[in-house]
Design a protein around this motif. Sequence first.
Motif, PDB file in Angstrom:
ATOM      1  N   ASP A 197       8.961  15.681 -18.001  1.00  0.00           N
ATOM      2  CA  ASP A 197       9.105  16.594 -16.879  1.00  0.00           C
ATOM      3  C   ASP A 197       8.194  17.801 -17.069  1.00  0.00           C
ATOM      4  O   ASP A 197       8.136  18.385 -18.150  1.00  0.00           O
ATOM      5  N   THR A 198       7.504  18.160 -16.035  1.00  0.00           N
ATOM      6  CA  THR A 198       6.674  19.359 -16.054  1.00  0.00           C
ATOM      7  C   THR A 198       6.857  20.112 -14.753  1.00  0.00           C
ATOM      8  O   THR A 198       7.224  19.538 -13.727  1.00  0.00           O
ATOM      9  N   LEU A 199       6.641  21.399 -14.804  1.00  0.00           N
ATOM     10  CA  LEU A 199       6.624  22.236 -13.614  1.00  0.00           C
ATOM     11  C   LEU A 199       5.291  22.966 -13.592  1.00  0.00           C
ATOM     12  O   LEU A 199       4.906  23.608 -14.567  1.00  0.00           O
ATOM     13  N   GLY A 200       4.607  22.877 -12.482  1.00  0.00           N
ATOM     14  CA  GLY A 200       3.318  23.526 -12.365  1.00  0.00           C
ATOM     15  C   GLY A 200       2.207  22.511 -12.229  1.00  0.00           C
ATOM     16  O   GLY A 200       2.404  21.305 -12.417  1.00  0.00           O
ATOM     17  N   PRO A 201       1.013  22.977 -11.900  1.00  0.00           N
ATOM     18  CA  PRO A 201      -0.112  22.058 -11.684  1.00  0.00           C
ATOM     19  C   PRO A 201      -0.653  21.502 -12.988  1.00  0.00           C
ATOM     20  O   PRO A 201      -0.539  22.123 -14.044  1.00  0.00           O
ATOM     21  N   ASP A 202      -1.242  20.324 -12.905  1.00  0.00           N
ATOM     22  CA  ASP A 202      -1.911  19.731 -14.056  1.00  0.00           C
ATOM     23  C   ASP A 202      -3.325  20.289 -14.166  1.00  0.00           C
ATOM     24  O   ASP A 202      -3.923  20.700 -13.167  1.00  0.00           O
ATOM     25  N   SER A 203      -3.855  20.295 -15.362  1.00  0.00           N
ATOM     26  CA  SER A 203      -5.227  20.736 -15.565  1.00  0.00           C
ATOM     27  C   SER A 203      -6.176  19.829 -14.779  1.00  0.00           C
ATOM     28  O   SER A 203      -6.097  18.598 -14.861  1.00  0.00           O
ATOM     29  N   GLY A 204      -7.050  20.432 -13.995  1.00  0.00           N
ATOM     30  CA  GLY A 204      -7.989  19.668 -13.194  1.00  0.00           C
ATOM     31  C   GLY A 204      -7.456  19.225 -11.845  1.00  0.00           C
ATOM     32  O   GLY A 204      -8.190  18.621 -11.056  1.00  0.00           O
ATOM     33  N   GLU A 205      -6.183  19.523 -11.565  1.00  0.00           N
ATOM     34  CA  GLU A 205      -5.592  19.102 -10.286  1.00  0.00           C
ATOM     35  C   GLU A 205      -6.122  19.962  -9.142  1.00  0.00           C
ATOM     36  O   GLU A 205      -6.324  21.167  -9.284  1.00  0.00           O
ATOM     37  N   ALA A 206      -6.325  19.342  -8.004  1.00  0.00           N
ATOM     38  CA  ALA A 206      -6.747  20.077  -6.819  1.00  0.00           C
ATOM     39  C   ALA A 206      -5.586  20.933  -6.326  1.00  0.00           C
ATOM     40  O   ALA A 206      -4.445  20.455  -6.234  1.00  0.00           O
ATOM     41  N   VAL A 207      -5.862  22.180  -6.023  1.00  0.00           N
ATOM     42  CA  VAL A 207      -4.806  23.103  -5.612  1.00  0.00           C
ATOM     43  C   VAL A 207      -4.091  22.633  -4.340  1.00  0.00           C
ATOM     44  O   VAL A 207      -2.859  22.655  -4.276  1.00  0.00           O
ATOM     45  N   PRO A 208      -4.817  22.185  -3.282  1.00  0.00           N
ATOM     46  CA  PRO A 208      -4.100  21.698  -2.087  1.00  0.00           C
ATOM     47  C   PRO A 208      -3.152  20.546  -2.404  1.00  0.00           C
ATOM     48  O   PRO A 208      -2.058  20.457  -1.839  1.00  0.00           O
ATOM     49  N   GLY A 209      -3.551  19.675  -3.328  1.00  0.00           N
ATOM     50  CA  GLY A 209      -2.683  18.564  -3.711  1.00  0.00           C
ATOM     51  C   GLY A 209      -1.429  19.044  -4.401  1.00  0.00           C
ATOM     52  O   GLY A 209      -0.332  18.524  -4.165  1.00  0.00           O
ATOM     53  N   TYR A 210      -1.580  20.051  -5.283  1.00  0.00           N
ATOM     54  CA  TYR A 210      -0.392  20.591  -5.946  1.00  0.00           C
ATOM     55  C   TYR A 210       0.534  21.271  -4.946  1.00  0.00           C
ATOM     56  O   TYR A 210       1.756  21.099  -5.014  1.00  0.00           O
ATOM     57  N   LEU A 211      -0.015  22.040  -4.022  1.00  0.00           N
ATOM     58  CA  LEU A 211       0.815  22.741  -3.044  1.00  0.00           C
ATOM     59  C   LEU A 211       1.622  21.744  -2.215  1.00  0.00           C
ATOM     60  O   LEU A 211       2.810  21.972  -1.936  1.00  0.00           O
ATOM     61  N   GLU A 212       1.002  20.635  -1.856  1.00  0.00           N
ATOM     62  CA  GLU A 212       1.725  19.605  -1.099  1.00  0.00           C
ATOM     63  C   GLU A 212       2.808  18.966  -1.959  1.00  0.00           C
ATOM     64  O   GLU A 212       3.933  18.725  -1.498  1.00  0.00           O
ATOM     65  N   ARG A 213       2.473  18.707  -3.214  1.00  0.00           N
ATOM     66  CA  ARG A 213       3.456  18.116  -4.136  1.00  0.00           C
ATOM     67  C   ARG A 213       4.643  19.049  -4.329  1.00  0.00           C
ATOM     68  O   ARG A 213       5.803  18.600  -4.391  1.00  0.00           O
ATOM     69  N   ALA A 214       4.375  20.341  -4.433  1.00  0.00           N
ATOM     70  CA  ALA A 214       5.455  21.310  -4.605  1.00  0.00           C
ATOM     71  C   ALA A 214       6.361  21.339  -3.368  1.00  0.00           C
ATOM     72  O   ALA A 214       7.593  21.359  -3.492  1.00  0.00           O
ATOM     73  N   ARG A 215       5.760  21.350  -2.184  1.00  0.00           N
ATOM     74  CA  ARG A 215       6.577  21.349  -0.957  1.00  0.00           C
ATOM     75  C   ARG A 215       7.450  20.108  -0.881  1.00  0.00           C
ATOM     76  O   ARG A 215       8.627  20.180  -0.496  1.00  0.00           O
ATOM     77  N   ASP A 216       6.885  18.963  -1.255  1.00  0.00           N
ATOM     78  CA  ASP A 216       7.664  17.719  -1.216  1.00  0.00           C
ATOM     79  C   ASP A 216       8.834  17.773  -2.189  1.00  0.00           C
ATOM     80  O   ASP A 216       9.919  17.234  -1.898  1.00  0.00           O
TER      81      ASP A 216
END
Length: 228
Positions: A35-54
């Motif tokens: 389990d992790t919270l937060g973006p992965d290194s190298g992850e696209a910011v828009p992709g993380y924001l969508e993942r967080a909303r989901d």
Amino acid sequence: MTPRGLAPALAVVALAAVVGVGFANPVPTPPIRTDTLGPDSGEAVPGYLERARDSVASVDAPGWALVSFTKALTVDEVITTTSSSQVSSVRVPDVRVPDVRVARVMYRVPIERVQTPLMSVPVPDNDEAVRRSPGVAATRLASLGGDTDRQQQVALASAKQLSAGCACAVGVLVRATPGGLEAIARESNVRAVEALPSDSSPWLAAVRPLLPEYVDVVAPGPDDGPVP
């Protein structure tokens, strides 16, 4: 059987007994937690924001979540952001978000073109503890120092700014109801809210906020600036 021949036989019997006990009472294997919270290194910011909303949309019970801010905040701004909600796009001061408990405050002192350490400070469930947390982070930084002269200078410079009450909070770990998470996500100072699955423990998760300087991709910036 001669005494000399009896010893090996007894050793074999003893070994078999030990193996049998091992099979009957196996040592439990520690669970593997990823389990992790937060973006992965190298992850696209828009992709993380969508993942967080989901992740917030999928929770149906109180749970843990990472709140990342749009900018580094003061402790008073942290308290206001996690203690108030918006109604019909109009901010209502001093309205408590239901069932929100701040458990950790994460600090990172912003220094131009300098990579500064991220400090995560656990806090009890009260505003005064949140107000004291920059001092705790400063003390830890000053005592930790660093392996190189530059790291030591960065740690001391960060500790000095934290002690002075800088706007340095970049995220918090909270426990909240689904409604509380949705209310926090509407705050103007909040960039992302990412919830853990209900069966996860935040103490077994890697927690790293989405830093304000991450715009397109999650990647460290330059580290060639002077340390104040």
